[in-house]
Design a protein around this motif. Sequence first.
Motif, PDB file in Angstrom:
ATOM      1  N   TRP A   1      -1.710   6.773  -0.054  1.00  0.00           N
ATOM      2  CA  TRP A   1      -3.041   7.019  -0.607  1.00  0.00           C
ATOM      3  C   TRP A   1      -3.922   5.775  -0.506  1.00  0.00           C
ATOM      4  CZ3 TRP A   1      -6.315  10.640  -1.268  1.00  0.00           C
ATOM      5  CH2 TRP A   1      -7.379  10.522  -2.148  1.00  0.00           C
ATOM      6  N   THR A   2      -3.413   4.602  -0.948  1.00  0.00           N
ATOM      7  CA  THR A   2      -4.217   3.367  -0.877  1.00  0.00           C
ATOM      8  C   THR A   2      -4.430   2.937   0.582  1.00  0.00           C
ATOM      9  OG1 THR A   2      -2.211   2.054  -1.267  1.00  0.00           O
ATOM     10  CG2 THR A   2      -3.645   2.452  -3.162  1.00  0.00           C
TER      11      THR A   2
ATOM     12  N   THR B   1      -5.908  -5.935  -2.912  1.00  0.00           N
ATOM     13  CA  THR B   1      -6.401  -4.671  -2.346  1.00  0.00           C
ATOM     14  C   THR B   1      -7.826  -4.358  -2.803  1.00  0.00           C
ATOM     15  OG1 THR B   1      -4.133  -3.847  -2.390  1.00  0.00           O
ATOM     16  CG2 THR B   1      -5.861  -2.219  -2.064  1.00  0.00           C
TER      17      THR B   1
ATOM     18  N   LEU C   1       0.822  -1.208   0.000  1.00  0.00           N
ATOM     19  CA  LEU C   1       0.000   0.000   0.000  1.00  0.00           C
ATOM     20  C   LEU C   1       0.858   1.261   0.000  1.00  0.00           C
ATOM     21  CD1 LEU C   1      -2.694  -0.937   2.711  1.00  0.00           C
ATOM     22  CD2 LEU C   1      -2.774  -1.357   0.250  1.00  0.00           C
TER      23      LEU C   1
END
Length: 459
Positions: free
Chosen positions: A44-45, A97, A41
């Motif tokens: 942002w994610t 994700t 990640l």
Amino acid sequence: MKFKINNGLIYFFGALGGLLFGYDTGVISGALLFIKNDLHLTSWTEGIVVSSILFGCMIGAAISGAMSDRWGRKKVVLIAASVFCIGALGTALAPNTGVLILFRVILGLAVGSASTLVPMYLSEMAPTSIRGALSSLNQLMIMTGILLAYIINYVFAATGSWRWMLGFALIPGLLMLIGMLFLPESPRWLLKQGKEPEARTILNYMRKGHGVEEEIREIKQANELEKNQGGFSEVKQAWVRPALIAGIGLAVFQQIIGCNTVLYYAPTTFTNVGLGASAAILGTVGIGIVNVIITAIAVLIIDKVGRKPLLLIGNAGMSLALFVLGIVNALLGPSTAASWTTVICLAVYIAFFSLSWGPVVWVMLSEIFPLKIRGIGMGIGSVTNWLANLIVSLTFPKLIEQFGISTMFIIYGIMGVLAFIFVTRKVSETKGKSLEQIEIDLRQQAEHKKFNFSQSIQK
């Protein structure tokens, strides 16, 4: 209708939605330390994984209130518990994700529904004298869920088993689903549907026959005033506006004073000031214990001290802790002294939050709206709360990267000062009043303002 379950268990299972809400709030904070590496990640994610649940929460909160006004509180809670179980299983088994984010949104539908329905259900089941305590039981369960999540995180931290951390949520989800099957419907909702014999049976059981006829009379009086009203058109009427302003303001300020940022990102905050991953998660367990103890105290005193004084005391304590936290981290940077100051200040912040804005906001949201639009009103309050939560948690990782942790805590402290001013000017006390009396007071205040306005024109 006969019940084989005592009042304590009715309140326990009724509040269990708070445990689901709390567990998911707490578990992502520890799991995130390991999900970041496994699923690669970015900042942002990372923000999207944390906040994706909040998109679902907003939808769940928006639709569940109106659904519960139409179908009843119990049926919609059962649907929410089923959806929660699906979401918990999906997040634990997510291969990437994208799938993780999808099931976090599904989980959010259930959590958002629970945040609307549980306080409302408890406030409608509770007698006036202990309504604040029983409604704040929801917050005690939220904090217990957070503590449980922190403990589970610590147990699996050594192996980095984030899937087990997320999957464990299935257990309280199933417990709530089974428990709700045995609970009665809200007698206030039943009376609104014209099902008086069933409502009377439930009230007689819950109150042991004391004051039931007077309570039914008050509910029917409020229903009579609301005849041919309800829905979103009623929400916009002038007499409801003070409740709407208070509800939206409390919902927004609860988030922008930084509460869920502290809970979601507590381990990340601790690692940023120099603690290792296991030590950071252990630090959150300590905070979780403080949380539960202080919330239990709030449950005991909310009907004695009142809602408004607790909010103001909480604001003062939280803002002070955040200002100290921000200034110390700015002056000392990553150091042993800064690490311990962070742990202590966050514990103080959480203690004041757990005593005040944690339980009191949800209690007041369940009290201040008229019966016919209580579901819609709670939905508006919850959606606003989740939207503010989404904005804060989505932007926090990027803002901390941009401005640093010290500046962020000082900003949240300033928001606390603004919240103090808002409560002083816009929030009315509800302690010791029946739900019907709160509604009648709203109408009378509107009439009084209308009369004063017409008198001033005549002069």
